[in-house]
Motif scaffolding. Structure first.
Motif, PDB file in Angstrom:
ATOM      1  N   GLN A  32      53.629  -9.387  -7.484  1.00 25.42           N
ATOM      2  CA  GLN A  32      54.279  -8.240  -8.186  1.00 25.42           C
ATOM      3  C   GLN A  32      53.439  -7.516  -8.994  1.00 25.42           C
ATOM      4  N   GLY A  33      53.808  -6.183  -8.989  1.00 28.37           N
ATOM      5  CA  GLY A  33      52.843  -5.294  -9.813  1.00 28.37           C
ATOM      6  C   GLY A  33      53.327  -3.667  -9.574  1.00 28.37           C
ATOM      7  N   THR A  34      52.316  -2.992  -9.992  1.00 28.01           N
ATOM      8  CA  THR A  34      52.554  -1.725  -9.951  1.00 28.01           C
ATOM      9  C   THR A  34      52.833  -0.935  -8.397  1.00 28.01           C
ATOM     10  N   PRO A  35      52.820   0.300  -8.213  1.00 26.11           N
ATOM     11  CA  PRO A  35      52.674   0.883  -6.864  1.00 26.11           C
ATOM     12  C   PRO A  35      51.278   0.514  -6.344  1.00 26.11           C
ATOM     13  N   VAL A  36      50.461   0.565  -7.069  1.00 26.88           N
ATOM     14  CA  VAL A  36      48.970   0.287  -6.510  1.00 26.88           C
ATOM     15  C   VAL A  36      48.879  -1.071  -5.973  1.00 26.88           C
ATOM     16  N   ALA A  37      49.347  -2.009  -6.727  1.00 22.67           N
ATOM     17  CA  ALA A  37      49.446  -3.682  -6.217  1.00 22.67           C
ATOM     18  C   ALA A  37      50.375  -3.640  -4.895  1.00 22.67           C
ATOM     19  N   THR A  38      51.376  -2.852  -4.864  1.00 19.87           N
ATOM     20  CA  THR A  38      52.206  -2.820  -3.733  1.00 19.87           C
ATOM     21  C   THR A  38      51.527  -2.416  -2.314  1.00 19.87           C
ATOM     22  N   ALA A  39      50.864  -1.376  -2.645  1.00 21.29           N
ATOM     23  CA  ALA A  39      50.071  -0.664  -1.639  1.00 21.29           C
ATOM     24  C   ALA A  39      49.130  -1.867  -1.348  1.00 21.29           C
TER      25      ALA A  39
END
Length: 177
Positions: free
Chosen positions: A115-122
């Motif tokens: 889980q994390g920011t949109p950068v982590a999701t990408a």
């Protein structure tokens, strides 16, 4: 109560020594040392432990992303900082030892999750979509079979992704290594 005879004590001590050798010698193999070093590297990233990650990297580290040791540590900290929770899975791991047992290559499909920011999701989505194995090059630093250091990491898909991330970050005034 009488003590066991000297012969019985020697037989028991000999049996214990044989058991210790049978259990201990495989643990001391260079291949097991590489596997443990690889496991510790993954754990250092998952736990966001910069000191443990720095200890795993060789002083002459360089990678397929154009980074030297300090740049790789900074990029790992920056990317890992995008995650609240991060897990790393190695799919289809391989180990190839050099004939002299002083160098090794490990390969695996690296899968991120968490889980994390949109950068982590990408980053998670990119790792899940990639079918290119990541190649880790290791070097043994001394006679000790457990003294392995990572000297290089290569993955063409990840290199393109990091390059794109660096360009996009630069548009927002953020500098990545």
């Amino acid at each position: 109560m009488t003590l066991p005879s000297r012969r019985v004590l020697l037989l028991v001590a000999g049996a214990l020594l044989i058991v210790a050798l049978l259990v201990g010698l495989p643990w001391l193999s260079p291949a097991r040392g590489v596997e443990r070093a690889w496991k510790h590297l993954v754990e250092a990233i998952e736990q966001n432990d910069r000191e443990a990650l720095a200890a795993a990297l060789g002083s002459d580290y360089h990678d397929g992303f154009g980074l030297e040791r300090e740049g790789a540590l900074q990029l790992a900290a920056t990317l890992r900082g995008q995650f609240i929770v991060c897990t790393i899975r190695r799919e289809r791991p391989e180990l190839v030892m050099d004939a002299n047992k002083r160098a090794a290559i490990t390969r695996a499909l690296i899968r991120l999750d968490g889980q994390g920011t949109p950068v982590a999701t990408a980053a998670i989505q990119a790792s899940q979509a990639s079918q290119t194995p990541t190649v880790f090059r290791w070097r043994r630093n001394s006679w000790k079979p457990w003294d392995w250091r990572l000297v290089s990491v290569e993955n063409a898909d990840a290199a393109r992704g990091i390059s794109r991330l660096q360009r996009e970050a630069a548009q927002f005034g953020v500098t990545l290594p």
